[in-house]
Design a protein around this motif. Structure first.
Motif, mmCIF file in Angstrom:
data_model
loop_
_atom_site.group_PDB
_atom_site.id
_atom_site.type_symbol
_atom_site.label_atom_id
_atom_site.label_comp_id
_atom_site.label_asym_id
_atom_site.label_seq_id
_atom_site.Cartn_x
_atom_site.Cartn_y
_atom_site.Cartn_z
ATOM 1 N N PHE A 172 0.805 -1.224 0.000
ATOM 2 C CA PHE A 172 0.000 0.000 0.000
ATOM 3 C C PHE A 172 0.837 1.273 0.000
ATOM 4 N N GLY A 173 2.128 1.120 0.018
ATOM 5 C CA GLY A 173 3.037 2.250 0.023
ATOM 6 C C GLY A 173 4.315 1.844 0.712
ATOM 7 N N PHE A 174 5.135 2.835 1.063
ATOM 8 C CA PHE A 174 6.463 2.557 1.578
ATOM 9 C C PHE A 174 6.747 3.397 2.811
ATOM 10 N N LYS A 175 7.279 2.722 3.829
ATOM 11 C CA LYS A 175 7.622 3.417 5.066
ATOM 12 C C LYS A 175 9.113 3.690 5.121
ATOM 13 N N CYS A 176 9.460 4.882 5.615
ATOM 14 C CA CYS A 176 10.856 5.185 5.888
ATOM 15 C C CYS A 176 10.979 5.892 7.225
ATOM 16 N N PHE A 177 12.170 5.835 7.771
ATOM 17 C CA PHE A 177 12.559 6.587 8.967
ATOM 18 C C PHE A 177 13.572 7.648 8.559
ATOM 19 N N LEU A 178 13.494 8.789 9.213
ATOM 20 C CA LEU A 178 14.500 9.825 9.012
ATOM 21 C C LEU A 178 15.511 9.864 10.149
ATOM 22 N N ALA B 91 2.855 6.123 -5.944
ATOM 23 C CA ALA B 91 2.697 5.450 -4.651
ATOM 24 C C ALA B 91 2.675 6.473 -3.515
ATOM 25 N N LEU B 92 2.731 5.976 -2.308
ATOM 26 C CA LEU B 92 2.657 6.800 -1.100
ATOM 27 C C LEU B 92 3.865 6.508 -0.233
ATOM 28 N N LEU B 93 4.539 7.553 0.249
ATOM 29 C CA LEU B 93 5.636 7.401 1.201
ATOM 30 C C LEU B 93 5.144 7.825 2.574
ATOM 31 N N ILE B 94 5.254 6.932 3.547
ATOM 32 C CA ILE B 94 4.847 7.248 4.914
ATOM 33 C C ILE B 94 6.111 7.385 5.759
ATOM 34 N N VAL B 95 6.169 8.433 6.562
ATOM 35 C CA VAL B 95 7.451 8.870 7.113
ATOM 36 C C VAL B 95 7.396 8.990 8.630
ATOM 37 N N HIS B 96 8.339 8.305 9.293
ATOM 38 C CA HIS B 96 8.624 8.574 10.703
ATOM 39 C C HIS B 96 9.500 9.817 10.716
ATOM 40 N N ALA B 97 8.904 10.947 11.087
ATOM 41 C CA ALA B 97 9.544 12.243 10.897
ATOM 42 C C ALA B 97 10.132 12.765 12.212
ATOM 43 N N GLU B 98 11.357 12.350 12.501
ATOM 44 C CA GLU B 98 12.182 12.955 13.554
ATOM 45 C C GLU B 98 13.571 13.152 12.961
ATOM 46 N N ASP B 99 14.180 14.277 13.269
ATOM 47 C CA ASP B 99 15.472 14.614 12.680
ATOM 48 C C ASP B 99 16.613 14.084 13.546
ATOM 49 N N PRO B 100 17.548 13.309 12.963
ATOM 50 C CA PRO B 100 18.615 12.725 13.784
ATOM 51 C C PRO B 100 19.571 13.753 14.352
#
Length: 438
Positions: A140-146, A174-183
């Motif tokens: 259903f889309g793609f998850k990434c972490f920042l 498609a859809l990119l779903i993002v864990h949005a915290e800056d390292p």
């Protein structure tokens, strides 16, 4: 046929009967329906709702099935009125970053799931350039972490890789779903951990979310990609998200029951059952998140069910720096949100919009999350005035640990139907969940 004094149809409760044929809602009548077959009448005080759609669930199988698994997770879902879950690509081993890993997960889920299950793919450095393989197989889309994900097998994307992922996702539609915290922000605020909850929140400040969300916004603007901000905890991001939505940028936002029900002021030192990343913040922040929902800036409420063993969660002497970060709440989300919404004068109809139809719309499942002719007969009998005290031993989660333990909640799920048949929660029940594809 199922009849109730209050059936949620098109955002309004009406007295109605539903005729069900081959798992589909075949007819809706406000004065009863003709025909033979089983007739169910819900008792007064029980309402009929569409099944919830939870697009943020960590099932963890295979590889970490001692944390959770498809058998326990989907039973917990059904017990909480959730009839569709979308499984996250990480915390399982292997992570769902290629076609082979997806097929392993699908084969296991097909044998164990009692509700319908779909899957996210993973966007990690090594899968970039190859996301089409998973896209073509129906994720259903793609998850990434920042920022670091917490597990080595799912590394995060740096700024350049995020741009590459957004461009690739845009090309696929498609859809990119993002864990949005800056390292960088997290590194600058790193502390020694310990039992102080305030110290933990200070280690993951609002700024970490703001910087990362700005990076996603900039990338979406350049590429035209659809992007979704996961588990928003910082209300400080709402003004900029409102602005980009008004601009027409294809960005959506979710938050979670724990951010809407708990506050930092309520969390005792050492209470690591409340640890999640990003963290639960203060009461004023919680109020603003609710306003963000009412204003339409936040689109959906989903669980981010992220369980672990009791030892990982509670076995570090209350040290927030060492405990696993995740809330087990899949079974309790509807009741928890309804308890808080009711206190605020928000009607149940609005709650179901955020937890059923809107998540289904996000991932393109028009037959889910609503009661209408032609939709799947995924239904929930819910007693909105009944209450209960959370007993972790009564939960279907594999590990009986929850931030909600001992909390009194309003709203009880009496029965759940999947495609017109009652979901059997017993250990010997034949799994009837269907594997969903985009």
């Amino acid at each position: 046929m199922i009849t109730a004094d209050a059936v949620l149809i098109d955002g309004v409760f009406v007295t109605a009967s539903l005729g069900i044929l081959d798992g589909i809602i075949a007819a809706i009548g406000t004065g009863g329906l003709p025909g033979s077959g089983e007739r169910i009448r819900l008792s007064p005080g029980t309402v009929l709702l569409p099944g919830l759609v939870d697009t943020h669930v960590h099932v963890n199988e295979p590889g970490r099935t001692d944390w959770e698994g498809f058998a326990s997770a989907t039973r917990a879902a059904a017990a909480g009125g959730v009839t569709t879950i979308i499984d996250m690509p990480l915390n399982s081993i292997p992570a769902t970053v290629d076609a082979a890993a997806l097929e392993v997960k699908r084969e296991i889920a097909a044998r164990k799931a009692v509700v319908d299950v779909g899957f996210w793919g993973g966007a990690v450095p090594t899968s970039l350039g190859h996301l089409g393989e998973l896209h073509n197989r129906g994720v259903f889309g793609f998850k990434c972490f920042l920022a670091p994900s917490g597990v080595d097998e799912f590394p995060h994307l740096d700024a350049e890789q995020l741009d590459d992922a957004l461009a690739e996702v845009a090309g696929l539609g498609a859809l990119l779903i993002v864990h949005a915290e800056d390292p960088g922000v997290l590194d600058a605020h790193e502390n020694a951990g310990g039992t102080g909850y305030g110290d933990f929140v200070a280690s993951r400040p609002n700024e970490a979310e703001l910087v990362a969300i700005d990076r996603v916004i900039d990338g979406a603007r350049r590429t035209g990609a659809r992007a979704h901000i996961l588990h928003l905890s910082s209300a400080a991001a709402l003004p900029r998200l409102a602005a980009v939505k008004a601009e027409g940028l294809p960005i959506t936002v979710e938050t979670c029951p724990h951010y809407l029900c708990f506050t930092a002021e309520q969390i005792p030192d050492g209470a690591t059952q409340f640890k999640c990343c990003p963290p639960i913040r203060d009461e004023h922040n919680r109020d603003l998140l609710w306003q963000g929902l009412l204003d339409g800036v936040i689109d959906i409420i989903v669980s981010d069910h992220s369980p672990s063993t009791r030892e990982l969660k509670l076995g570090h002497g209350g040290d927030f720096g060492l405990a696993w970060g995740g809330i087990s709440g899949l079974q309790l989300g509807l009741s928890a949100i309804w308890t808080e919404a009711r206190r605020r004068g928000i009607p149940l109809e609005r709650v179901l919009g955020w937890m059923s139809q809107a998540p289904a719309d996000l991932i393109g499942l028009p037959a889910k999350g609503r009661i209408r002719v032609g939709a799947d007969a995924d239904l929930v009998a819910f007693a909105p005035d009944a209450s209960f005290t959370v007993d972790v031993e009564a939960l279907f989660h594999r590990n009986r640990v929850s931030a909600y333990e001992g909390r009194q909640l309003t709203g009880v799920v009496r029965e759940t139907w999947l495609r017109g048949e009652v979901v059997d929660l017993g250990p010997t029940a034949v799994p009837r969940g269907v594997l969903l594809s985009r």
